[in-house]
Write a protein that holds these residues in place. Structure first.
Motif, mmCIF file in Angstrom:
data_model
loop_
_atom_site.group_PDB
_atom_site.id
_atom_site.type_symbol
_atom_site.label_atom_id
_atom_site.label_comp_id
_atom_site.label_asym_id
_atom_site.label_seq_id
_atom_site.Cartn_x
_atom_site.Cartn_y
_atom_site.Cartn_z
ATOM 1 N N SER A 11 0.842 -1.196 0.000
ATOM 2 C CA SER A 11 0.000 0.000 0.000
ATOM 3 C C SER A 11 0.878 1.246 0.000
ATOM 4 O O SER A 11 1.768 1.388 0.843
ATOM 5 C CB SER A 11 -0.901 -0.017 1.237
ATOM 6 N N ILE A 12 0.611 2.151 -0.937
ATOM 7 C CA ILE A 12 1.358 3.414 -0.974
ATOM 8 C C ILE A 12 0.756 4.316 0.092
ATOM 9 O O ILE A 12 -0.165 5.089 -0.165
ATOM 10 C CB ILE A 12 1.286 4.061 -2.367
ATOM 11 N N SER A 13 1.254 4.173 1.306
ATOM 12 C CA SER A 13 0.683 4.931 2.417
ATOM 13 C C SER A 13 1.794 5.330 3.375
ATOM 14 O O SER A 13 2.832 5.844 2.948
ATOM 15 C CB SER A 13 -0.390 4.094 3.121
ATOM 16 N N GLY A 14 1.596 5.081 4.666
ATOM 17 C CA GLY A 14 2.494 5.623 5.676
ATOM 18 C C GLY A 14 3.935 5.176 5.553
ATOM 19 O O GLY A 14 4.858 5.994 5.639
ATOM 20 N N LEU A 15 4.149 3.863 5.357
ATOM 21 C CA LEU A 15 5.518 3.354 5.285
ATOM 22 C C LEU A 15 6.266 3.962 4.105
ATOM 23 O O LEU A 15 7.398 4.434 4.240
ATOM 24 C CB LEU A 15 5.504 1.825 5.184
ATOM 25 N N HIS A 16 5.642 3.984 2.934
ATOM 26 C CA HIS A 16 6.300 4.531 1.748
ATOM 27 C C HIS A 16 6.584 6.021 1.914
ATOM 28 O O HIS A 16 7.674 6.500 1.578
ATOM 29 C CB HIS A 16 5.421 4.305 0.518
ATOM 30 N N MET A 17 5.585 6.754 2.413
ATOM 31 C CA MET A 17 5.762 8.195 2.570
ATOM 32 C C MET A 17 6.877 8.493 3.566
ATOM 33 O O MET A 17 7.695 9.398 3.371
ATOM 34 C CB MET A 17 4.442 8.824 3.024
ATOM 35 N N LEU A 19 9.457 6.529 4.395
ATOM 36 C CA LEU A 19 10.763 6.159 3.859
ATOM 37 C C LEU A 19 11.239 7.163 2.812
ATOM 38 O O LEU A 19 12.414 7.547 2.784
ATOM 39 C CB LEU A 19 10.701 4.758 3.257
ATOM 40 N N MET A 20 10.311 7.601 1.954
ATOM 41 C CA MET A 20 10.708 8.531 0.896
ATOM 42 C C MET A 20 11.079 9.896 1.487
ATOM 43 O O MET A 20 12.171 10.425 1.256
ATOM 44 C CB MET A 20 9.575 8.650 -0.119
ATOM 45 N N ALA A 21 10.165 10.467 2.278
ATOM 46 C CA ALA A 21 10.448 11.784 2.867
ATOM 47 C C ALA A 21 11.600 11.706 3.858
ATOM 48 O O ALA A 21 12.430 12.627 3.939
ATOM 49 C CB ALA A 21 9.193 12.329 3.550
ATOM 50 N N GLY A 22 11.685 10.621 4.594
ATOM 51 C CA GLY A 22 12.778 10.463 5.549
ATOM 52 C C GLY A 22 14.124 10.351 4.881
ATOM 53 O O GLY A 22 15.136 10.871 5.376
ATOM 54 N N THR A 23 14.152 9.667 3.728
ATOM 55 C CA THR A 23 15.407 9.558 2.985
ATOM 56 C C THR A 23 15.868 10.923 2.491
ATOM 57 O O THR A 23 17.059 11.271 2.581
ATOM 58 C CB THR A 23 15.242 8.597 1.795
ATOM 59 N N VAL A 24 14.929 11.716 1.969
ATOM 60 C CA VAL A 24 15.269 13.064 1.509
ATOM 61 C C VAL A 24 15.766 13.913 2.685
ATOM 62 O O VAL A 24 16.777 14.616 2.589
ATOM 63 C CB VAL A 24 14.052 13.728 0.833
ATOM 64 N N GLY A 198 13.575 -0.622 3.484
ATOM 65 C CA GLY A 198 14.117 0.653 3.946
ATOM 66 C C GLY A 198 15.489 0.995 3.407
ATOM 67 O O GLY A 198 15.805 2.175 3.207
ATOM 68 N N LEU A 199 16.318 -0.013 3.159
ATOM 69 C CA LEU A 199 17.691 0.246 2.741
ATOM 70 C C LEU A 199 17.940 -0.019 1.267
ATOM 71 O O LEU A 199 18.968 0.416 0.738
ATOM 72 C CB LEU A 199 18.658 -0.610 3.576
ATOM 73 N N VAL A 201 14.935 -1.046 -1.481
ATOM 74 C CA VAL A 201 13.854 -0.798 -2.438
ATOM 75 C C VAL A 201 13.521 0.688 -2.542
ATOM 76 O O VAL A 201 13.612 1.281 -3.629
ATOM 77 C CB VAL A 201 12.602 -1.609 -2.052
ATOM 78 N N MET A 202 13.129 1.318 -1.435
ATOM 79 C CA MET A 202 12.689 2.714 -1.501
ATOM 80 C C MET A 202 13.825 3.687 -1.830
ATOM 81 O O MET A 202 13.627 4.601 -2.643
ATOM 82 C CB MET A 202 12.005 3.098 -0.198
ATOM 83 N N PRO A 203 15.023 3.563 -1.251
ATOM 84 C CA PRO A 203 16.107 4.471 -1.672
ATOM 85 C C PRO A 203 16.438 4.353 -3.151
ATOM 86 O O PRO A 203 16.702 5.355 -3.822
ATOM 87 C CB PRO A 203 17.284 4.036 -0.792
ATOM 88 N N MET A 204 16.425 3.126 -3.675
ATOM 89 C CA MET A 204 16.700 2.959 -5.102
ATOM 90 C C MET A 204 15.572 3.522 -5.962
ATOM 91 O O MET A 204 15.810 4.054 -7.058
ATOM 92 C CB MET A 204 16.910 1.476 -5.418
ATOM 93 N N ALA A 205 14.339 3.423 -5.478
ATOM 94 C CA ALA A 205 13.227 4.027 -6.213
ATOM 95 C C ALA A 205 13.392 5.536 -6.286
ATOM 96 O O ALA A 205 13.196 6.156 -7.336
ATOM 97 C CB ALA A 205 11.909 3.662 -5.529
ATOM 98 N N LEU A 206 13.766 6.152 -5.160
ATOM 99 C CA LEU A 206 13.996 7.596 -5.139
ATOM 100 C C LEU A 206 15.175 7.973 -6.021
ATOM 101 O O LEU A 206 15.115 8.950 -6.788
ATOM 102 C CB LEU A 206 14.241 8.053 -3.699
ATOM 103 N N LEU A 207 16.252 7.190 -5.962
ATOM 104 C CA LEU A 207 17.427 7.480 -6.780
ATOM 105 C C LEU A 207 17.122 7.346 -8.268
ATOM 106 O O LEU A 207 17.655 8.104 -9.092
ATOM 107 C CB LEU A 207 18.572 6.537 -6.381
ATOM 108 N N SER A 208 16.252 6.403 -8.623
ATOM 109 C CA SER A 208 15.904 6.236 -10.040
ATOM 110 C C SER A 208 15.170 7.462 -10.567
ATOM 111 O O SER A 208 15.372 7.866 -11.726
ATOM 112 C CB SER A 208 15.047 4.982 -10.221
ATOM 113 N N VAL A 209 14.312 8.076 -9.736
ATOM 114 C CA VAL A 209 13.614 9.292 -10.161
ATOM 115 C C VAL A 209 14.608 10.434 -10.356
ATOM 116 O O VAL A 209 14.527 11.188 -11.328
ATOM 117 C CB VAL A 209 12.537 9.671 -9.122
ATOM 118 N N VAL A 210 15.570 10.541 -9.424
ATOM 119 C CA VAL A 210 16.588 11.589 -9.544
ATOM 120 C C VAL A 210 17.450 11.377 -10.787
ATOM 121 O O VAL A 210 17.862 12.342 -11.449
ATOM 122 C CB VAL A 210 17.463 11.613 -8.270
#
Length: 457
Positions: A11-17, A19-24, A198-199, A201-210
């Motif tokens: 679910s694109i909800s609390g965990l994803h948000m 991890l993404m905002a926290g990584t930034v 956390g270490l 999937v989500m960081p690599m997803a964010l890096l792929s957008v960048v």
């Protein structure tokens, strides 16, 4: 993923948000901290929070802005605004503000399982955080780097285990109430999956957008794919363990209310009175399995039916095992059988015109062809027709036809001390401007009851 307790990751909800905002937030703050001229003169923490706020809004937009994602964005925005305004970020007040903001925009969310489970987990975790915030941390200045590293690793594992356990316990009543499922190995699955998500999937997803403007996104996406494969492997492995999940029968609303009220009491009340919450939880659990179970169920379009046999199990009308409602009936009954197996019961006798079965001492006819209406109108006590039953059908005590189903929705019939009690979706829903209002029969006496034709004004 569902049976292993990892469905929340999809679910694109609390965990994803988070991890993404926290990584930034973490990456930008670390970058700014490496520049002394900025770190010593400017509020780089607030800058990082502002950038994370913008990134969270961007993530909300590209994710499709589903309701769970909007809820997560509102909660994350309140936390980040608290950082910018020099206010405590993780507090019950911020949780209450987030809930209030969501309910102002979408008040119907209070009945949504994802809303209930999200806030149950957050409230429990914030209560845990507040309880542990005052604990004194041991001094580690005189210990070796190896010992500090081992202690940090142990605390990370311990924190993941505790937070997973607390969140799982907080959401379990809602999962049992809405989905009739209890997963037992969620702790193990989340301990294995959390580092992957956390270490990797989500960081690599964010890096792929960048990296997309530079056409270099294929590299982080390949790494992300490895993480996703590992995540699926964890789900499949844990779900295959013996006794990974139980199907539980429907819980009454009263039981859920007692459990939720007790949990909120534990989280919100301080002092000796806090322990009183356990009494409400215990009472809710004690009464959880006392909800009455229907003895006859009719789907809203008349395409599926189930009757409780002498063995206490629901038997599905032959051919209705693929019907969504029939599958949910079994789950709500705490029945883990495959619907196809439940549809092979000998409770029904069928021909090309319909099927016959029994509900206690009452003869039940399920008709698919009007040619059988004349005979069954004379012999049946309960008649269910996929067509408009003739008005001269005077024999059955209960007639449910296409008109009844259109006006009242699905039916549930209960045998109570020899009498028959009938519930319909229309009756439970009540009078609404957008719904047809009909008269529903409350109960029928034992013996030969008076004829009741449901669906008539």
């Amino acid at each position: 993923m569902r049976d292993s307790g990892l469905a929340h990751i999809l679910s694109i909800s609390g965990l994803h948000m988070m991890l993404m905002a926290g990584t930034v937030f973490w990456a930008l703050r670390a970058l700014l901290a490496s520049i002394p001229a900025l770190a010593l003169r400017f509020p780089i923490k607030k800058w990082a929070a502002a950038a994370s706020l913008a990134a969270a809004l961007f993530y909300l937009a590209i994710s499709g802005a589903a309701l769970p994602t909007i809820r997560a964005w509102i909660m994350m925005s309140i936390v980040l605004l608290a950082v910018i305004l020099d206010r405590p970020a993780i507090t019950m007040r911020n949780v209450a503000l987030a809930a209030l903001a969501i309910l102002i925009v979408a008040p119907e969310s209070v009945f949504d399982p994802s809303f209930e489970m999200s806030f149950a987990a957050v409230i429990a975790l914030v209560a845990l955080y507040e309880a542990m915030a005052g604990r004194k941390r041991p001094e580690l200045d005189d210990v070796s780097l190896t010992w500090r590293t081992l202690r940090f690793a142990w605390l990370a594992i311990w924190a993941a285990g505790v937070t997973t356990t607390v969140a799982g316990l907080a959401t379990a009543p809602f999962a049992a109430y809405h989905f009739h499922r209890v997963s037992y190995y969620g702790l193990a699955a989340n301990l294995l999956a959390a580092p992957i998500v956390g270490l990797l999937v989500m960081p690599m997803a964010l890096l792929s957008v960048v990296a997309m403007p530079l056409h270099l996104e294929h590299v982080p996406l390949l790494v992300m794919g490895v993480g996703l494969d590992a995540l699926v492997w964890v789900g499949e492995t844990v779900a295959a363990w013996p006794g990974a999940i139980s199907i539980v029968p429907s819980m009454s609303g009263t039981s859920l209310f007692l459990i939720v009220a007790g949990g909120l009491w534990l989280c919100l009340v301080h002092g000796a009175l806090r322990q009183a919450g356990w009494a409400a939880i215990a009472l809710g659990l004690f009464t959880a399995g006392t909800a009455p179970r229907p003895d006859l169920l009719i789907e809203r379009e008349g395409k599926a039916m189930a009757v409780r046999g002498e063995d206490g199990l629901l038997a599905l009308l032959p051919g209705s095992h693929k019907n969504y409602s029939a599958q949910k009936w079994l789950e709500a009954d705490g029945d883990a059988r495959d619907p196809a197996l439940a549809a092979q019961s000998e409770s029904f006798t069928c021909d090309s015109l319909g099927c016959l079965t029994a509900l206690g001492t009452r003869r039940v006819a399920f008709l698919t062809d009007p040619a059988a209406a004349e005979e069954d109108c004379r012999s049946a006590d309960i008649l269910i027709a996929q067509f408009y039953a003739p008005k001269i059908c005077a024999g059955p005590a209960v007639v449910v036809d296409r008109r009844s189903l259109r006006d009242n929705g699905a039916y549930a019939l209960y045998l109570v001390d020899g009498s028959l009690r009938i519930e319909t979706v229309g009756e439970v829903r009540g009078r609404r401007p957008w719904a047809v209002t009909t008269v529903a029969q409350e109960s029928l006496g034992s013996g030969r009851p008076d004829r009741v034709r449901l669906g008539k004004k």
